[in-house]
Structures are given as C-alpha cells and as structure tokens.
Design a protein around this motif. Structure first.
Motif, PDB file in Angstrom:
ATOM      1  N   ALA A  22       0.870  -1.179   0.000  1.00 39.34           N
ATOM      2  CA  ALA A  22       0.000   0.000   0.000  1.00 39.34           C
ATOM      3  C   ALA A  22       0.906   1.228   0.000  1.00 39.34           C
ATOM      4  O   ALA A  22       1.880   1.291   0.745  1.00 39.34           O
ATOM      5  CB  ALA A  22      -0.911   0.006   1.219  1.00 39.34           C
ATOM      6  N   LEU A  23       0.585   2.175  -0.862  1.00 38.80           N
ATOM      7  CA  LEU A  23       1.363   3.407  -0.949  1.00 38.80           C
ATOM      8  C   LEU A  23       0.495   4.602  -0.603  1.00 38.80           C
ATOM      9  O   LEU A  23      -0.666   4.678  -1.006  1.00 38.80           O
ATOM     10  CB  LEU A  23       1.909   3.618  -2.364  1.00 38.80           C
ATOM     11  CG  LEU A  23       3.011   2.705  -2.847  1.00 38.80           C
ATOM     12  CD1 LEU A  23       3.442   3.135  -4.240  1.00 38.80           C
ATOM     13  CD2 LEU A  23       4.199   2.743  -1.905  1.00 38.80           C
ATOM     14  N   ARG A  24       1.082   5.532   0.125  1.00 38.85           N
ATOM     15  CA  ARG A  24       0.438   6.814   0.412  1.00 38.85           C
ATOM     16  C   ARG A  24       1.209   7.866  -0.374  1.00 38.85           C
ATOM     17  O   ARG A  24       2.387   8.114  -0.115  1.00 38.85           O
ATOM     18  CB  ARG A  24       0.463   7.107   1.912  1.00 38.85           C
ATOM     19  CG  ARG A  24      -0.373   8.311   2.291  1.00 38.85           C
ATOM     20  CD  ARG A  24      -0.419   8.525   3.796  1.00 38.85           C
ATOM     21  NE  ARG A  24       0.844   9.015   4.316  1.00 38.85           N
ATOM     22  CZ  ARG A  24       1.719   8.307   5.024  1.00 38.85           C
ATOM     23  NH1 ARG A  24       1.485   7.055   5.316  1.00 38.85           N
ATOM     24  NH2 ARG A  24       2.829   8.843   5.459  1.00 38.85           N
ATOM     25  N   ILE A  25       0.525   8.441  -1.356  1.00 38.16           N
ATOM     26  CA  ILE A  25       1.139   9.411  -2.253  1.00 38.16           C
ATOM     27  C   ILE A  25       0.587  10.789  -1.899  1.00 38.16           C
ATOM     28  O   ILE A  25      -0.623  10.992  -1.898  1.00 38.16           O
ATOM     29  CB  ILE A  25       0.809   9.071  -3.730  1.00 38.16           C
ATOM     30  CG1 ILE A  25       1.183   7.612  -4.023  1.00 38.16           C
ATOM     31  CG2 ILE A  25       1.496  10.037  -4.670  1.00 38.16           C
ATOM     32  CD1 ILE A  25       0.522   7.051  -5.262  1.00 38.16           C
ATOM     33  N   SER A  26       1.472  11.706  -1.589  1.00 35.64           N
ATOM     34  CA  SER A  26       1.074  13.067  -1.241  1.00 35.64           C
ATOM     35  C   SER A  26       1.442  14.009  -2.378  1.00 35.64           C
ATOM     36  O   SER A  26       2.486  13.861  -3.004  1.00 35.64           O
ATOM     37  CB  SER A  26       1.775  13.525   0.043  1.00 35.64           C
ATOM     38  OG  SER A  26       1.459  12.654   1.100  1.00 35.64           O
ATOM     39  N   PHE A  27       0.570  14.978  -2.623  1.00 36.17           N
ATOM     40  CA  PHE A  27       0.772  15.932  -3.708  1.00 36.17           C
ATOM     41  C   PHE A  27       0.853  17.352  -3.157  1.00 36.17           C
ATOM     42  O   PHE A  27       0.231  17.657  -2.144  1.00 36.17           O
ATOM     43  CB  PHE A  27      -0.398  15.870  -4.701  1.00 36.17           C
ATOM     44  CG  PHE A  27      -0.639  14.492  -5.235  1.00 36.17           C
ATOM     45  CD1 PHE A  27       0.053  14.040  -6.337  1.00 36.17           C
ATOM     46  CD2 PHE A  27      -1.539  13.639  -4.630  1.00 36.17           C
ATOM     47  CE1 PHE A  27      -0.158  12.765  -6.841  1.00 36.17           C
ATOM     48  CE2 PHE A  27      -1.769  12.364  -5.117  1.00 36.17           C
ATOM     49  CZ  PHE A  27      -1.071  11.929  -6.225  1.00 36.17           C
ATOM     50  N   SER A  28       1.591  18.197  -3.867  1.00 38.81           N
ATOM     51  CA  SER A  28       1.656  19.610  -3.508  1.00 38.81           C
ATOM     52  C   SER A  28       1.600  20.444  -4.778  1.00 38.81           C
ATOM     53  O   SER A  28       1.626  19.913  -5.883  1.00 38.81           O
ATOM     54  CB  SER A  28       2.940  19.927  -2.735  1.00 38.81           C
ATOM     55  OG  SER A  28       4.025  20.102  -3.632  1.00 38.81           O
ATOM     56  N   ARG A  29       1.573  21.719  -4.613  1.00 40.94           N
ATOM     57  CA  ARG A  29       1.535  22.618  -5.778  1.00 40.94           C
ATOM     58  C   ARG A  29       2.841  22.566  -6.566  1.00 40.94           C
ATOM     59  O   ARG A  29       2.909  23.048  -7.681  1.00 40.94           O
ATOM     60  CB  ARG A  29       1.235  24.041  -5.330  1.00 40.94           C
ATOM     61  CG  ARG A  29       2.321  24.638  -4.465  1.00 40.94           C
ATOM     62  CD  ARG A  29       1.956  26.009  -4.018  1.00 40.94           C
ATOM     63  NE  ARG A  29       2.999  26.545  -3.144  1.00 40.94           N
ATOM     64  CZ  ARG A  29       2.889  27.645  -2.493  1.00 40.94           C
ATOM     65  NH1 ARG A  29       1.803  28.373  -2.595  1.00 40.94           N
ATOM     66  NH2 ARG A  29       3.876  28.054  -1.728  1.00 40.94           N
ATOM     67  N   PHE A  30       3.854  21.967  -5.999  1.00 41.30           N
ATOM     68  CA  PHE A  30       5.145  21.879  -6.672  1.00 41.30           C
ATOM     69  C   PHE A  30       5.279  20.621  -7.527  1.00 41.30           C
ATOM     70  O   PHE A  30       6.254  20.474  -8.253  1.00 41.30           O
ATOM     71  CB  PHE A  30       6.281  21.952  -5.652  1.00 41.30           C
ATOM     72  CG  PHE A  30       6.242  23.208  -4.835  1.00 41.30           C
ATOM     73  CD1 PHE A  30       6.498  24.443  -5.418  1.00 41.30           C
ATOM     74  CD2 PHE A  30       5.923  23.168  -3.489  1.00 41.30           C
ATOM     75  CE1 PHE A  30       6.448  25.611  -4.673  1.00 41.30           C
ATOM     76  CE2 PHE A  30       5.868  24.328  -2.739  1.00 41.30           C
ATOM     77  CZ  PHE A  30       6.129  25.554  -3.325  1.00 41.30           C
ATOM     78  N   ASN A  31       4.320  19.702  -7.425  1.00 41.75           N
ATOM     79  CA  ASN A  31       4.359  18.489  -8.235  1.00 41.75           C
ATOM     80  C   ASN A  31       3.828  18.768  -9.636  1.00 41.75           C
ATOM     81  O   ASN A  31       3.094  19.728  -9.859  1.00 41.75           O
ATOM     82  CB  ASN A  31       3.525  17.376  -7.600  1.00 41.75           C
ATOM     83  CG  ASN A  31       4.148  16.842  -6.343  1.00 41.75           C
ATOM     84  OD1 ASN A  31       3.553  16.917  -5.278  1.00 41.75           O
ATOM     85  ND2 ASN A  31       5.350  16.311  -6.440  1.00 41.75           N
ATOM     86  N   THR A  32       4.210  17.886 -10.563  1.00 41.46           N
ATOM     87  CA  THR A  32       3.799  18.015 -11.957  1.00 41.46           C
ATOM     88  C   THR A  32       3.318  16.660 -12.470  1.00 41.46           C
ATOM     89  O   THR A  32       3.543  15.621 -11.832  1.00 41.46           O
ATOM     90  CB  THR A  32       4.978  18.470 -12.842  1.00 41.46           C
ATOM     91  OG1 THR A  32       5.977  17.438 -12.818  1.00 41.46           O
ATOM     92  CG2 THR A  32       5.577  19.787 -12.350  1.00 41.46           C
ATOM     93  N   LYS A  33       2.696  16.682 -13.640  1.00 43.31           N
ATOM     94  CA  LYS A  33       2.298  15.428 -14.283  1.00 43.31           C
ATOM     95  C   LYS A  33       3.534  14.584 -14.603  1.00 43.31           C
ATOM     96  O   LYS A  33       3.471  13.352 -14.566  1.00 43.31           O
ATOM     97  CB  LYS A  33       1.497  15.701 -15.552  1.00 43.31           C
ATOM     98  CG  LYS A  33       0.086  16.154 -15.277  1.00 43.31           C
ATOM     99  CD  LYS A  33      -0.708  16.293 -16.569  1.00 43.31           C
ATOM    100  CE  LYS A  33      -2.152  16.650 -16.248  1.00 43.31           C
ATOM    101  NZ  LYS A  33      -2.954  16.760 -17.476  1.00 43.31           N
ATOM    102  N   GLU A  34       4.630  15.247 -14.893  1.00 41.50           N
ATOM    103  CA  GLU A  34       5.869  14.515 -15.166  1.00 41.50           C
ATOM    104  C   GLU A  34       6.325  13.732 -13.936  1.00 41.50           C
ATOM    105  O   GLU A  34       6.858  12.627 -14.059  1.00 41.50           O
ATOM    106  CB  GLU A  34       6.976  15.474 -15.636  1.00 41.50           C
ATOM    107  CG  GLU A  34       6.749  16.048 -17.020  1.00 41.50           C
ATOM    108  CD  GLU A  34       5.718  17.184 -17.077  1.00 41.50           C
ATOM    109  OE1 GLU A  34       5.361  17.760 -16.012  1.00 41.50           O
ATOM    110  OE2 GLU A  34       5.250  17.477 -18.183  1.00 41.50           O
ATOM    111  N   ASP A  35       6.112  14.292 -12.751  1.00 37.33           N
ATOM    112  CA  ASP A  35       6.438  13.568 -11.510  1.00 37.33           C
ATOM    113  C   ASP A  35       5.593  12.302 -11.402  1.00 37.33           C
ATOM    114  O   ASP A  35       6.089  11.244 -11.006  1.00 37.33           O
ATOM    115  CB  ASP A  35       6.174  14.437 -10.278  1.00 37.33           C
ATOM    116  CG  ASP A  35       7.086  15.637 -10.159  1.00 37.33           C
ATOM    117  OD1 ASP A  35       8.212  15.599 -10.701  1.00 37.33           O
ATOM    118  OD2 ASP A  35       6.660  16.626  -9.528  1.00 37.33           O
TER     119      ASP A  35
END
Length: 130
Positions: free
Chosen positions: A106-119
C-alpha cells in the motif's frame, strides 16, 4: 507581521492550488489504473492532496518497493500515516481493507503545488520497473 503576510499570500492562492492538486491526484489515479489493472484505492472522501492505494503486487515486492523508489528520487510512504516507520501492516488500513490486500504493498502518495504530471509519470514508470 511577516507571518501574517505569508499567511495572507498563501490563502490568496489556496483555491487555485487545491484545484491544481486535485487534478494531479485524479491524473495519478487514472495513470495508476492504466498501469496496474486491479489497483485499489484505500478510503473514500479523502484529503485532496493524498492518494492511498493498494498495488496488485505480491507481498515479496513490498519490502523493496520504497527503497527502489527512493533510489529514483521518488518520496512516497507505505501504508497509512499512523504506520510511518513500521514494517507491520497498518492497523488503520486493516479496519477497511480486505485481509488479503493487507499483504500487498500500500502506498500513500502526497501531492503539492510543486508536483507536476511529469512527476506522476515518473512514479508510474518506476513502479512498473519494480
């Protein structure tokens, strides 16, 4: 005064940032479903910036998963926030995830305004290589 100004500036962008982050989360979920048929999301009505998934991979792959992602510069967490630092299955996920799925990574993936689709694309590519 400086803290008040920082809060004011951050709040001015909050709605925009939330929309952007929600779109990234949705894109990530779509891409993961394409790459990993049988993937499951853990939880409903979750925070706009967190996606928790159970990957359709054998238990043996779970042990090295975070290590392999870390080597590629990808920072995600395993399981739930309450499980951080533990190799045991998450007691939180155990409340609503099937017992067989607790053995899967199980993975917990966190996103921020600094992430991109490329990430996100890099994450999916790295997971495919595990």
């Amino acid at each position: 005064a400086g803290m008040a100004k920082a809060l004011e500036l951050d709040m001015a962008e909050l709605a925009h940032d939330q929309g952007y982050i929600e779109a990234l989360k949705f894109y990530c979920w779509e891409q993961l479903q394409i790459a990993f048929p049988g993937i499951k999301t853990n939880g409903e009505h979750t925070f706009y910036n967190i996606l928790n998934v159970t990957l359709p991979m054998p238990e043996e792959k779970a042990a090295m998963l975070l290590f392999n992602l870390d080597i590629k510069g990808i920072a995600v967490s395993r399981g739930s926030a309450c499980q951080s630092g533990s190799s045991k299955p998450s007691h939180v996920l155990a409340q609503f995830v099937a017992e067989d799925d607790l053995k899967r990574p199980a993975l917990r993936i966190s996103f921020s305004r600094f992430n991109t689709k490329e990430d996100i694309d890099a994450l999916c590519d790295a997971l495919k290589g595990v």
